[in-house]
Design a protein around this motif. Structure first.
Motif, PDB file in Angstrom:
ATOM      1  N   LEU A   1      35.829  34.013  47.031  1.00  0.00           N
ATOM      2  CA  LEU A   1      35.263  34.989  46.097  1.00  0.00           C
ATOM      3  C   LEU A   1      34.026  34.432  45.413  1.00  0.00           C
ATOM      4  N   ARG A   2      34.106  33.188  45.002  1.00  0.00           N
ATOM      5  CA  ARG A   2      32.976  32.565  44.305  1.00  0.00           C
ATOM      6  C   ARG A   2      31.774  32.419  45.238  1.00  0.00           C
ATOM      7  N   SER A   3      32.030  32.011  46.479  1.00  0.00           N
ATOM      8  CA  SER A   3      30.932  31.813  47.420  1.00  0.00           C
ATOM      9  C   SER A   3      30.241  33.124  47.789  1.00  0.00           C
ATOM     10  N   LYS A   4      30.979  34.230  47.753  1.00  0.00           N
ATOM     11  CA  LYS A   4      30.413  35.557  48.051  1.00  0.00           C
ATOM     12  C   LYS A   4      29.972  36.285  46.790  1.00  0.00           C
ATOM     13  N   LYS A   5      30.099  35.628  45.636  1.00  0.00           N
ATOM     14  CA  LYS A   5      29.721  36.193  44.341  1.00  0.00           C
ATOM     15  C   LYS A   5      30.469  37.497  44.056  1.00  0.00           C
ATOM     16  N   GLU A   6      31.743  37.509  44.403  1.00  0.00           N
ATOM     17  CA  GLU A   6      32.616  38.646  44.119  1.00  0.00           C
ATOM     18  C   GLU A   6      33.572  38.250  42.999  1.00  0.00           C
ATOM     19  N   ASN A   7      33.826  39.171  42.105  1.00  0.00           N
ATOM     20  CA  ASN A   7      34.697  38.821  40.984  1.00  0.00           C
ATOM     21  C   ASN A   7      36.150  39.157  41.279  1.00  0.00           C
ATOM     22  N   LEU A   8      37.030  38.866  40.327  1.00  0.00           N
ATOM     23  CA  LEU A   8      38.462  39.056  40.529  1.00  0.00           C
ATOM     24  C   LEU A   8      38.847  40.525  40.658  1.00  0.00           C
ATOM     25  N   GLN A   9      38.007  41.426  40.131  1.00  0.00           N
ATOM     26  CA  GLN A   9      38.296  42.846  40.273  1.00  0.00           C
ATOM     27  C   GLN A   9      38.268  43.288  41.735  1.00  0.00           C
ATOM     28  N   SER A  10      37.540  42.556  42.563  1.00  0.00           N
ATOM     29  CA  SER A  10      37.450  42.935  43.978  1.00  0.00           C
ATOM     30  C   SER A  10      38.753  42.721  44.724  1.00  0.00           C
ATOM     31  N   ILE A  11      39.697  41.983  44.108  1.00  0.00           N
ATOM     32  CA  ILE A  11      41.033  41.842  44.702  1.00  0.00           C
ATOM     33  C   ILE A  11      42.096  42.476  43.796  1.00  0.00           C
ATOM     34  N   GLY A  12      41.634  43.328  42.895  1.00  0.00           N
ATOM     35  CA  GLY A  12      42.561  44.118  42.097  1.00  0.00           C
ATOM     36  C   GLY A  12      42.987  43.527  40.779  1.00  0.00           C
ATOM     37  N   LEU A  13      42.463  42.357  40.423  1.00  0.00           N
ATOM     38  CA  LEU A  13      42.819  41.741  39.142  1.00  0.00           C
ATOM     39  C   LEU A  13      41.928  42.322  38.045  1.00  0.00           C
ATOM     40  N   THR A  14      42.482  43.240  37.298  1.00  0.00           N
ATOM     41  CA  THR A  14      41.742  43.912  36.248  1.00  0.00           C
ATOM     42  C   THR A  14      42.663  44.217  35.069  1.00  0.00           C
ATOM     43  N   THR A  15      42.078  44.323  33.889  1.00  0.00           N
ATOM     44  CA  THR A  15      42.864  44.646  32.698  1.00  0.00           C
ATOM     45  C   THR A  15      42.882  46.143  32.424  1.00  0.00           C
ATOM     46  N   SER A  16      42.183  46.916  33.229  1.00  0.00           N
ATOM     47  CA  SER A  16      42.166  48.362  33.008  1.00  0.00           C
ATOM     48  C   SER A  16      43.480  48.988  33.475  1.00  0.00           C
ATOM     49  N   ASN A  17      43.918  50.004  32.756  1.00  0.00           N
ATOM     50  CA  ASN A  17      45.139  50.753  33.106  1.00  0.00           C
ATOM     51  C   ASN A  17      46.371  49.856  33.218  1.00  0.00           C
ATOM     52  N   THR A  18      46.453  48.825  32.373  1.00  0.00           N
ATOM     53  CA  THR A  18      47.565  47.880  32.467  1.00  0.00           C
ATOM     54  C   THR A  18      48.910  48.552  32.228  1.00  0.00           C
ATOM     55  N   ALA A  19      48.991  49.356  31.178  1.00  0.00           N
ATOM     56  CA  ALA A  19      50.269  49.991  30.826  1.00  0.00           C
ATOM     57  C   ALA A  19      50.755  50.915  31.935  1.00  0.00           C
ATOM     58  N   ILE A  20      49.854  51.758  32.436  1.00  0.00           N
ATOM     59  CA  ILE A  20      50.252  52.680  33.501  1.00  0.00           C
ATOM     60  C   ILE A  20      50.560  51.924  34.783  1.00  0.00           C
ATOM     61  N   SER A  21      49.891  50.793  34.997  1.00  0.00           N
ATOM     62  CA  SER A  21      50.152  49.972  36.181  1.00  0.00           C
ATOM     63  C   SER A  21      51.552  49.375  36.137  1.00  0.00           C
ATOM     64  N   ILE A  22      51.963  48.901  34.966  1.00  0.00           N
ATOM     65  CA  ILE A  22      53.318  48.363  34.810  1.00  0.00           C
ATOM     66  C   ILE A  22      54.346  49.460  35.070  1.00  0.00           C
ATOM     67  N   LEU A  23      54.087  50.641  34.508  1.00  0.00           N
ATOM     68  CA  LEU A  23      55.001  51.763  34.704  1.00  0.00           C
ATOM     69  C   LEU A  23      55.077  52.158  36.176  1.00  0.00           C
ATOM     70  N   LEU A  24      53.926  52.247  36.839  1.00  0.00           N
ATOM     71  CA  LEU A  24      53.902  52.581  38.265  1.00  0.00           C
ATOM     72  C   LEU A  24      54.626  51.522  39.086  1.00  0.00           C
ATOM     73  N   GLY A  25      54.471  50.263  38.685  1.00  0.00           N
ATOM     74  CA  GLY A  25      55.150  49.182  39.392  1.00  0.00           C
ATOM     75  C   GLY A  25      56.653  49.279  39.282  1.00  0.00           C
ATOM     76  N   ILE A  26      57.138  49.621  38.090  1.00  0.00           N
ATOM     77  CA  ILE A  26      58.583  49.776  37.885  1.00  0.00           C
ATOM     78  C   ILE A  26      59.117  50.947  38.694  1.00  0.00           C
ATOM     79  N   VAL A  27      58.424  52.079  38.611  1.00  0.00           N
ATOM     80  CA  VAL A  27      58.832  53.271  39.371  1.00  0.00           C
ATOM     81  C   VAL A  27      58.736  53.009  40.872  1.00  0.00           C
ATOM     82  N   GLY A  28      57.708  52.257  41.268  1.00  0.00           N
ATOM     83  CA  GLY A  28      57.501  51.981  42.682  1.00  0.00           C
ATOM     84  C   GLY A  28      58.604  51.176  43.328  1.00  0.00           C
TER      85      GLY A  28
END
Length: 248
Positions: free
Chosen positions: A85-112
């Motif tokens: 990721l660093r060598s391609k100058k891509e950030n962690l969001q490019s592999i799904g690591l983000t703080t957005s929608n955390t609460a709904i993500s936890i809920l979706l994970g539990i339901v999933g």
């Protein structure tokens, strides 16, 4: 497309050669084979040597023992990913690591997790079955599965390999099936060391399990693309493994 920073649901399947995607596809395959080798060697170390017996002499606490055993493999698995990721100058969001929608993500994970665990949960409730932890801490065991199993596997396969392989495999459905096959195959090296089987013997004996792993990959991809937060399949993956392992 400019250099990718974050995948939308469409971009998830369209990381193509025009944005460096073809190279990324090759890197994804190299990353897969690297990890397959690491896991195979780890299996040999665990089950073909006296390493575990020697290591246990230094740890009276089972949780510290697991932390000491699994931390090096965790680092070996994910360090190359951070380098890529660093060598391609891509950030962690490019592999799904983000703080957005955390609460709904936890809920979706539990339901999933429900489609793969509801029968066990119902049996637990109706027949008052026991949680098989042998005195271990419930939360610590959950965190161990979260950190050392679900997190690296989701980052590797759903976050990185699946999103990059489309640079080589243009059909999104074929790409998902191929990575699902890779995900299933990844489990063989460690397992065949544990049960003392050859690759082909294990494959023939456990082909149903391999299909189940492929289905799990497809399902986790579906969960991931609901809001592009890798936390969703990580939570589901952890809960599925946890319930299947510890509720008997």
């Amino acid at each position: 497309m400019s250099r990718m920073r974050y995948f939308t649901k469409v971009e998830f399947y369209n990381y193509r050669a025009d944005s460096g995607g073809e190279k990324a596809g090759y890197y994804a395959l190299i990353f897969f084979f690297y990890n397959a080798l690491i896991i195979y060697l780890f299996g040999l170390l665990m089950y073909k040597t006296d390493f575990l017996e020697r290591a246990r002499l230094y740890y009276s606490n089972e949780h510290l023992f697991k932390l000491a055993i699994y931390s090096p493999i965790f680092i070996l698995e994910l360090a190359p990913l951070l380098f890529l990721l660093r060598s391609k100058k891509e950030n962690l969001q490019s592999i799904g690591l983000t703080t957005s929608n955390t609460a709904i993500s936890i809920l979706l994970g539990i339901v999933g997790a429900i489609p793969f665990t509801y029968q066990i949960i119902l049996d637990f409730i109706l027949h008052k079955k026991e949680i098989q932890l042998e005195g271990a801490n419930l939360w610590v065991e959950f965190l161990i599965l979260f950190i050392f199993t679900a997190l690296p596997e989701e980052l590797m396969f759903r976050g990185y390999i699946q999103t990059r392989i489309t640079g080589l495999i243009k059909n999104k459905y074929l790409a998902i099936v191929v990575v699902g096959l890779l995900f299933a195959l990844m489990h063989i090296p460690f397992q065949m060391s544990m049960v003392n089987m050859t690759f082909m013997d294990y494959l023939i004996t456990n082909w149903v399990y391999m299909i189940q792993l492929m289905v799990m990959h497809i399902y986790f991809v579906y969960l991931y693309t609901r809001n592009n937060n890798i936390l969703v399949p990580i939570i589901s993956h952890t809960l599925i493994d946890y319930i299947q392992l510890y509720i008997k």
